[in-house]
Design an enzyme around this catalytic site. Structure first.
Site, mmCIF file in Angstrom:
data_model
loop_
_atom_site.group_PDB
_atom_site.id
_atom_site.type_symbol
_atom_site.label_atom_id
_atom_site.label_comp_id
_atom_site.label_asym_id
_atom_site.label_seq_id
_atom_site.Cartn_x
_atom_site.Cartn_y
_atom_site.Cartn_z
ATOM 1 N N ALA A 82 -13.620 5.198 -27.101
ATOM 2 C CA ALA A 82 -14.044 3.830 -27.409
ATOM 3 C C ALA A 82 -14.103 2.948 -26.169
ATOM 4 O O ALA A 82 -14.560 1.802 -26.231
ATOM 5 C CB ALA A 82 -13.086 3.205 -28.426
ATOM 6 N N ASP A 104 0.803 -1.225 0.000
ATOM 7 C CA ASP A 104 0.000 0.000 0.000
ATOM 8 C C ASP A 104 0.838 1.277 0.000
ATOM 9 O O ASP A 104 0.310 2.362 -0.236
ATOM 10 C CB ASP A 104 -0.925 0.031 1.215
ATOM 11 C CG ASP A 104 -2.032 -0.999 1.131
ATOM 12 O OD1 ASP A 104 -2.465 -1.302 0.005
ATOM 13 O OD2 ASP A 104 -2.455 -1.508 2.177
#
Length: 320
Positions: free
Chosen positions: A214, A127
């Protein structure tokens, strides 16, 4: 000092084995014995430790996980458990301990130091939330795993005009989500520190669709204020233009062999931890600050969480 011990604790992180190897071989080079404590603090209390030779750590540099394994333990938090830990260390004539792990592990290392056991910590947490060090063991590997997944999912998203919601680890710290989102070209990034409402997410995705994109990618830290399944259901009802698909990367982010960066970082930190312990330092964590290996007091490390620089949020906003 003639005999020390090393343990890995908390969540596993790629590079832990490289750190173990470095501690063992640096110790042997200094003429001391290094014992491995299995199952972290649970193994410490049960006395599950054995001598590690150069041969025992041969061939582990490239392996993910940890050969010493790791486990959680509540008993060590009690006065009785701490007395038992001291007894086990004395039974094995252990004169110093190196703890490799994250915040909870380093809190345990602080307890050992307060009990009079010479102790040095080594930061290992994907993390990247450990205060006092620029980066921790495992961060680079986990980030590259996320980027590989983003690149693959983008290919299929483009083919089908879809939006992928991708959940990454980070209950309290959004470093992986933010950095992965920036480097993976995500349209939306959600972290615990700076969450977006579901309405804002829908607005951003609809805007991307109207602009003619897209595909779209949204990277969400697991510490977001809502579940990704709830977000998926909400977006499907909003008809943002894209088909919505969900991928939860989960523990794949913890696995796999460490990158070159993590191998080098773990090796340097492991060697430095032995040097500092033999030099008489205790109650400290080895840290990387810039290109320098230094130490930070454990009490300072565990008193706060490393914060993400605001510059990264600015970058994310600018590049979306």
């Amino acid at each position: 000092m003639k005999r020390i011990a090393v343990m890995t604790s908390g969540g596993d992180a790629p590079g832990m084995n490289a750190a173990i190897r470095a501690v063992v071989r640096a110790g042997i080079a200094q003429g001391i014995e290094v014992y491995g404590i299995r199952q972290a603090y649970a193994g410490l209390l049960s006395g599950d430790m054995e001598l590690l030779t150069s041969r025992e750590v041969s061939g582990i540099l490239q392996r993910g996980g940890t050969i010493l394994q790791t486990a959680r333990n509540e008993e060590f938090k009690t006065a009785q458990g701490q007395r038992k830990a001291l007894r086990r260390l004395n039974e094995h004539n252990i004169e110093g301990v190196i703890v490799i792990g994250g915040d909870g592990s380093l809190r345990g290392a602080t307890v050992l130091h307060d009990l009079g056991v010479p102790t040095v910590g080594v930061p290992a947490s994907i993390d990247n939330d450990i205060y006092g060090t620029d980066t921790s063991i495992g961060v680079d590997t986990a980030l590259n795993t996320i980027l590989d997944a983003l690149d693959r999912l983008r290919d299929t998203a483009t083919s089908h005009n879809r939006c992928f919601l991708i959940e990454v680890m980070g209950r309290n710290c959004g470093y992986l989500a933010l950095t992965g989102g920036i480097l993976g070209g995500a349209e939306v990034i959600i972290t615990p520190e700076r969450p977006l409402s579901m309405e804002d997410v829908a607005r951003d995705l609809e805007s991307a669709y109207v602009k003619g994109k897209a595909h779209a990618i949204a990277v969400i830290a697991e510490g977001a204020p809502y579940k990704v399944t709830e977000l998926q259901e909400f977006l499907e009802k909003q008809h943002v233009g894209f088909e919505i698909r969900l991928t939860i990367l989960g523990h794949t982010q913890r696995g796999g062999g460490p990158t070159a960066f993590d191998r080098l970082l773990a090796t340097r930190m492991g060697v430095e931890a032995v040097k500092r312990l033999l030099a008489g330092e205790t109650g400290v964590m080895v840290a990387r600050q810039g290109r320098v290996q230094t130490t930070v007091p454990l009490k300072e490390v565990t008193s706060q969480q490393r914060e993400i620089t605001g510059e990264y949020y600015d970058l994310a906003q600018m590049l979306q």
